[in-house]
Motif scaffolding. Structure first.
Motif: not given
Length: 65
Positions: A26-28, A30-35
């Motif tokens: 889930w956190t990964s 989210l990180d890719h969503q804001h890349a």
């Protein structure tokens, strides 16, 4: 040793691993969503910094006079 307690411990361990894996996924996500979007491969950075272009043009014009 009681088999039910061993099974309960194993289930709890698997449950903790699943929770950790799902939290990481889930956190990964989210990180890719804001890349940031990928950079151009040709190395052209003129569009990235328009202020530098205008200052370079004014410096060049001042030196010619």
């Amino acid at each position: 040793m009681n088999y039910s307690s061993v099974a309960e411990r194993a289930i709890e361990a698997v449950n903790r691993l699943l929770i950790a894996a799902m939290t990481l996924a889930w956190t990964s996500a989210l990180d890719h969503q804001h890349a940031l979007p990928p950079q151009d491969e040709d190395g052209d950075t003129d569009d990235a910094c328009p202020e530098r272009d205008s200052s370079a043009a004014s410096d060049g014009a001042g030196k010619q006079h």
